[in-house]
Every structure is written in structure tokens, then in C-alpha cells.
Design an enzyme around this catalytic site. Structure first.
Site, PDB file in Angstrom:
ATOM      1  N   CYS A 189       5.945 -72.279  -3.459  1.00 19.37           N
ATOM      2  CA  CYS A 189       5.588 -72.030  -4.860  1.00 19.37           C
ATOM      3  C   CYS A 189       4.093 -71.794  -5.001  1.00 19.37           C
ATOM      4  CB  CYS A 189       5.992 -73.221  -5.749  1.00 19.37           C
ATOM      5  SG  CYS A 189       7.763 -73.304  -6.090  1.00 19.37           S
ATOM      6  N   HIS A 215       6.630 -74.026 -13.348  1.00 25.63           N
ATOM      7  CA  HIS A 215       7.625 -74.842 -12.655  1.00 25.63           C
ATOM      8  C   HIS A 215       8.690 -75.298 -13.649  1.00 25.63           C
ATOM      9  CE1 HIS A 215       5.365 -75.768  -8.765  1.00 25.63           C
ATOM     10  NE2 HIS A 215       6.594 -75.514  -8.385  1.00 25.63           N
ATOM     11  N   ARG A 275       5.906 -80.029   3.531  1.00 26.34           N
ATOM     12  CA  ARG A 275       6.499 -81.326   3.834  1.00 26.34           C
ATOM     13  C   ARG A 275       7.849 -81.165   4.530  1.00 26.34           C
ATOM     14  NH1 ARG A 275       9.909 -84.387   1.293  1.00 26.34           N
ATOM     15  NH2 ARG A 275       9.918 -83.110  -0.582  1.00 26.34           N
ATOM     16  N   GLU A 312       1.459 -74.044 -14.644  1.00 31.80           N
ATOM     17  CA  GLU A 312       0.493 -74.415 -13.617  1.00 31.80           C
ATOM     18  C   GLU A 312      -0.876 -73.817 -13.913  1.00 31.80           C
ATOM     19  OE1 GLU A 312       0.976 -76.609 -11.506  1.00 31.80           O
ATOM     20  OE2 GLU A 312       3.171 -76.803 -11.444  1.00 31.80           O
TER      21      GLU A 312
END
Lengths: 215, 215, 215, 215
Positions: free
Chosen positions: D144, D166, D91, D81
């Protein structure tokens, strides 16, 4: 008369047209109310020229709202971008043959700017109108992100709200490529962008509903 | 007057409409020439009823050409199906709650039938008109494939050509689902199906160009 | 001693190795019981040579079970193919530069053959062992499908069961391509194929559970 | 003795294990040289607890390098990342049932932090070792990203480099879900993370090659 500025890009890479420009130019001159109209301008797909051309547009148009629009090959909906990052990392050369790698958009600028539009309300309004839309958390690292970052940087601290929307290919582009990439009809794009602008103009406080991604 | 039969399905699963029926019903009654017109009929999304209803349509309409149309969630273009297989294997129940697993469409029938339409010419004509299209080698194992197989079985040995086209979601379906699945505007679907029918009518020998898949 | 024949392909297109061959050659000579062993053979990735070479393998090995294995770029699991179709339609040239378009695998042969393996039991056993697997309804229209069809044609009516499994890229292939395509470790592939073979040998009647696709 | 801190998450959502923790715990105690070893710690998948637990780990371990690791369902490679954003937008609820929407990770903190690892060199080294890897420009808006942002915030201005990787599902997770999502073998993940750590330790200046995305 107040102006809403919409920008779209010239064609790039293998394409002969760019759905972002095709969309915004059809909205050029549209009256949204007695005293608000849309002004559409084209930006070059070139790292060296796009930010300066954007600044000229802002100076000329003196907008009360700005939405920059760009193409995202492979996406299937109107992607309202949430964050612009201070990074150019071009996977392919731009229209002038330049390919900056790991350079800042604005040397010394903050790492990122958030979109200042009411993005959740915009997604909700688009979906209610039957137009696929979602929030995106990466505008890439090409000229689209560069323009988005430059826009947020130029308007930081001002009352003028601004943001970036990525649009899919037009059907004829997917047809020509013979690929299975998604597309969206120009009529849907135009109506979607009109709704996005109206919602941005008419929404003071964004709604609170998730547009998040787990990863 | 000669008839071209187009069939579409009623809505199924979570959906409240089915783009296959929305598309073909808009073409119902369309005159393609002085003596050829389109007749659209709806089929139930139910294993027990669809084949019999299809046979009734064929008997009633006495078509010179048949294209059955169905929805393929997640596809982005007009998929012209190349092969129908003699297998029902339902991942979810149909509209009557039935879920046949590993049963034949026609006991004792051949393992498969190929489409008898000029599919390569149809893909070429659609792409030339700016409408995304491709050849597909699996129509699944649900009611769509059952109808496709039943259709080819019923017309095997006759001079009447027939086939199956899968279409994407409509934009409002993708919008409502809030997903990133692709969609296609109803106008594009209607125009695409009209072109597909005309090309099938006017092409005696298919063109020779690849529509293949490596895997 | 009874033989189980596994075939894999030589490398093709841009690749320097083929995971199908890498997998089956590691199982060559494996004893599955006191009197059953695996024999692995390589097939050329060429339309003109593969079927004849397959027939030689069948004649030489006199197998009691056959599984042909091939690469499916972009798939993420062990895909057990359900149906082989009588069609070559090459999107790219094979290793001899040939690209047949719309030719039959076997002139005058049936449109398709179904796999004669207990595919649902195989998927269930693989998943129970922690190995991603699914049923596929299209083996494409390239040399993989040609070999699969040729295999089912050669053994039609015999008591020898046979089928085809597509495997993903190896990790090093995805790494080299720099793409986001999925891959599977060679150890997982080898263990998966061993389980698939054992399940096929030990399952007389397939289990009844869906492996279907709506479209 | 110098410490490299690796963190992984506890399981969340429907899963019973988390590949990020399974990976890093296998590297716990690994000696990378005479005086550098890996220390692995688990973080809760909960917005209210994860940042504080991370700070404890940093205080306890006093690392010279930190890589936090998390699961990205649906990705197929090691995603390094590039940017952490100051935004929580969940979500789904976390493991404590909390679902913050549009809140900052650190009130008043900068909009984003860039990864301080030599990410291009890490991608290059991983690919050279046959392990799929790429640069990602969004770590999502769940725990995360919250941990990644908290990490970069805690170490901003220090000489300790840090970042986030990830990882895909493990094969058994994809197998259990019966889905077509990609996965990666635990052995590949462990070796990949070891290479990533070594490359980060041994690379002073990152290489200049594109890891960019057009959109």
C-alpha cells in the site's frame, strides 16, 4: 569525554509529570564507558520554544549520539520512531496555548527524515533483555514529531546519529486516570533507554529483520 | 497464626511462566501483622485438576482470606473480578488437552457468585498507591473462572471472604511475543497484590463508588 | 398469530438516536411465517422505568420469544450476551439523572441468569450470512444489564426463551464523534437481528462449539 | 471526457477478496459530471509488479485525479493517508512470496511525499455525510505504501492531485475470521469513496482544521 544527549519533555496536557523526562534525568551523568557519558536535558512542550532549545542543547553538549524521548499515551512499549515528517498539526494546544495546524516544521525542508539509529538492532536488544519494544512509523504531528524532525534536520549530513523514542505512561499516571491504558514501570523505562543507547553506540550496521507494518 | 491464601497458576498455552504464580510466590511467607501471614500455592491450568487442588489448599491452609490470581493476556491493570459464572467454555485446550464446552463448573450450582471482597476499596487503595486497577465483570470462561467459581462455591455461607484478580503479562512476555500487548512489572504486581490483600483484610464495609461499565 | 418481542432503547448520553431502537423498529410488524410476526417496543434508558415498562410489554405482547437490544459503544459486532447479573453499578447517570451504585436489579434475586437462547447457533448463522457476531460474557452494569436481568427473571421457569444482543454504533454516530470507534450499517443490523430471531425460533437444541474467552 | 483514476488491490494474505477492489470496481464508469467519469483499475499485491502496473494505468487513463485504495485490517473508518515514505519493510510475504526488508521504494527518491489531496475537506465532507473518516499519518511499509509513494513520485510536479485511502474489512471478512475487528458495509465504502472523489475535485484550497495526532 564524549557525550550522549538524551532529551525529555516537561509535563503537558493533564499530566503533572512526563515519563520521558523522568526517565532521561535518571540517566543523566551515567558513564557508559571510560570516555562516554549521558547528558540529559529537558525540552519545553511548546512549538515556539522546543526547536530553539534543542539547538542550544546540541551546541552546548556537542553530542556523539542523540535520542529524544517523548510520551505516547496509549502505547504499551518503547516505540522507536522511524520517520519524522515536516508537518505540525496540533490536535490540542501546547503548553503555551498554541495549536499550529498544517504548518511545516522547517519551511522549505524535505518532507521527512528517517531515523539514523540502528533501530532493528535496538528493538532486538531490548526484546532480548525482556523489555517490550517495536518500530513505529508515525511520531504524530505534535511537539514530539516537531522535535524529532528538528533534530534530524540539524544533524543531517553529520556523522552524529540521532532518533526519537516514544514511551508509555508511568503506572501512576494510568492509576490516576483510572483508565485501561497501558503503562510501564520507571525502572523498565530507564533500563530500556540505557540498552537502547548502548546498542546505538555499539552497532555500526543495522540488522536486517522486519519491523514493518502492513498498514 | 492466621493464613491468607493466595493462589497462582502454572504456565499455560505458549508461555513458559505465569505472572500469577511469579507474583504470589514472592509473597509466600510474608507477615502482614504479628499473627497474619501469606501462604502461596500453585494451581494447575487444567479443568479436571484445578478445583480439587483448590479444595486441598483450602483444607490445608484454613485461610481467613483467599485471593486467587490468574493471567489475562491483553489487560493492562490489576482487574478485580466481580462475578464468577457457572460455565466452562474453553476457546483453547487446557494443559491436559481438555476443552470443555458449555459445561457447568458445579452441576446444579447457582448461575453465578459475586466476589465477597471489598472491591471498590481495593481499587481505590491500589490507584492511590499509583498502581493501575479496575473492576472487571467477566473472568472469562476458562480455568480462571472455573477456579473463581469453585472458590466462591466452597466458601459460600462462610465468614471467609474471597475473590479473584487478573493480572497482565510480564514485560518479558510481551517482549518475547513482539506484540503490542500491555504488560506490568513484577515489582508492581507484587506490591499491588500486597496492597489488595491488606485492603481486603482491613476493610469491613466496602466504599460506595462506581466501578461500573455501561456495556 | 404469535408474537416475537424485540425491544430497543431510546437515545442516551450524548447520542441523538439509539441504534438498538433504529434496528428493531424497522422490523416491527415483519411476518416471519404465516403465524409469527415481530412486535417492536421502545424502552426508556432509566433505571426506575425500564423494568416496569418491560413488564408491560411482556403482558401486552404475550410473546413466544423475546430479544432485548441495546447499544455497546466500542464493540464492532453483534454481541449475544450470555449472562445477566443482579447488579446495578452506573458509571454515568441515566436519562433521569439517576446513578445507582452497587444495588441489586431484583432484591433477593439470584446472582445471575443465563441467556435461554441458542446463542452458539445464532453466532454461527450470523457469521455464515456474513454478519460479524460473537458471544459476550458481560452486558455491563447499566440499564442494558438491568433490562436483560429483569427479562430473564420475569420469564424464569416459563417456556418463553429470551436474551439480549448488544449492537455497535451506527456509522453516522462514529462520524459525528470523529473517533476511531467501530460502527455497523443499519441494513446489516436489521438483517442480523432478523437472522438472530429466525435462528432462535428454529433451533431447539443449541450447537456445541466454543464461544468462550480465556479471560 | 476527463478521467478520475481509482485503483484497488487484488486479495492478499488469507483473504479471498479485497474491499479496496470491491469498492472501486463498483464506481468504474460512474459519471461525476458531463465530462468527468471514474475509471477503476486493479493492482497486484506484489512489490515487483505494483509500481509498474500503476505507471501503465496512469499512462493509459491520463487522469485528472488519482486515489489509490487499499485494505487496512483493524481500522474502522476511511483513513485518508497524509504521507508516503520511501521504505519497504514487509512483515509478511506479498502475493509472489517476496518480502523486501528496509529497501527504498525509489532508490535516491526523497524520504517522503505528502498527499496532494484536500484531506481535511474530504474528512469533513465524509463525516457530514455520516461516514466515519479520519486523517492517518502512516500508510504502513507494505505494498500500500509502496503504491502510494510511487503514485506521488510519478505525479510530483504535475497538476494532477493524488493520494491514498485505507478502508476497513468488509463485514463478511470480519464474520469469517470470527474476530472482533471492525468492518464497514460495501455500500458505505462506495458512497464514501464517491464523496471523497467529488470533494477532491471540487475543493481548490483545503480547509484549516486539525486532523492531527499527539502521538
Amino acid at each position: 569525554m564524549h557525550n550522549v544527549l538524551l532529551t525529555g519533555f516537561e509535563a503537558f496536557d493533564q499530566d503533572t509529570l512526563n515519563p520521558s523526562w523522568e526517565t532521561v534525568r535518571r540517566l543523566d551523568g551515567t558513564l557508559l564507558s571510560d570516555d562516554v557519558r549521558i547528558v540529559a536535558r529537558q525540552l519545553p512542550c511548546a512549538f515556539e520554544q522546543a526547536p530553539e532549545r534543542l539547538r542550544q542543547c546540541l551546541a552546548d553538549v556537542q553530542p556523539i549520539l542523540v535520542i529524544a524521548v517523548g510520551l505516547a499515551q496509549g502505547r504499551s512499549d518503547l516505540s522507536i520512531e522511524r520517520v519524522a515528517i515536516n508537518l505540525n498539526d496540533a490536535r490540542i494546544p501546547d503548553n503555551l496555548g498554541h495549536q499550529p495546524i498544517d504548518t511545516p516544521v522547517v519551511p522549505g525542508g524535505p518532507a521527512a527524515y528517517f531515523c539514523s539509529l540502528p533501530i532493528k538492532a535496538m528493538v532486538r536488544a531490548l526484546r532480548a533483555a525482556g523489555i517490550p519494544a517495536s518500530v513505529s512509523h508515525s511520531a504524530g504531528t505534535f511537539v514530539c514529531n516537531q522535535v524529532f524532525y528538528s533534530l534530524q534536520h540539524a544533524l543531517a549530513g553529520s556523522a552524529v546519529r540521532s532518533g526519537f523514542i516514544h514511551v508509555p505512561w508511568l503506572p501512576q499516571q494510568a492509576a490516576q486516570a483510572g483508565s485501561a491504558l497501558p503503562s510501564m514501570a520507571l525502572e523498565t523505562l530507564v533500563e530500556g533507554l540505557r540498552i537502547a543507547v548502548l546498542t546505538a553506540l555499539n552497532t555500526e550496521h543495522d540488522v536486517l529483520e522486519t519491523g514493518g507494518q502492513v498498514s
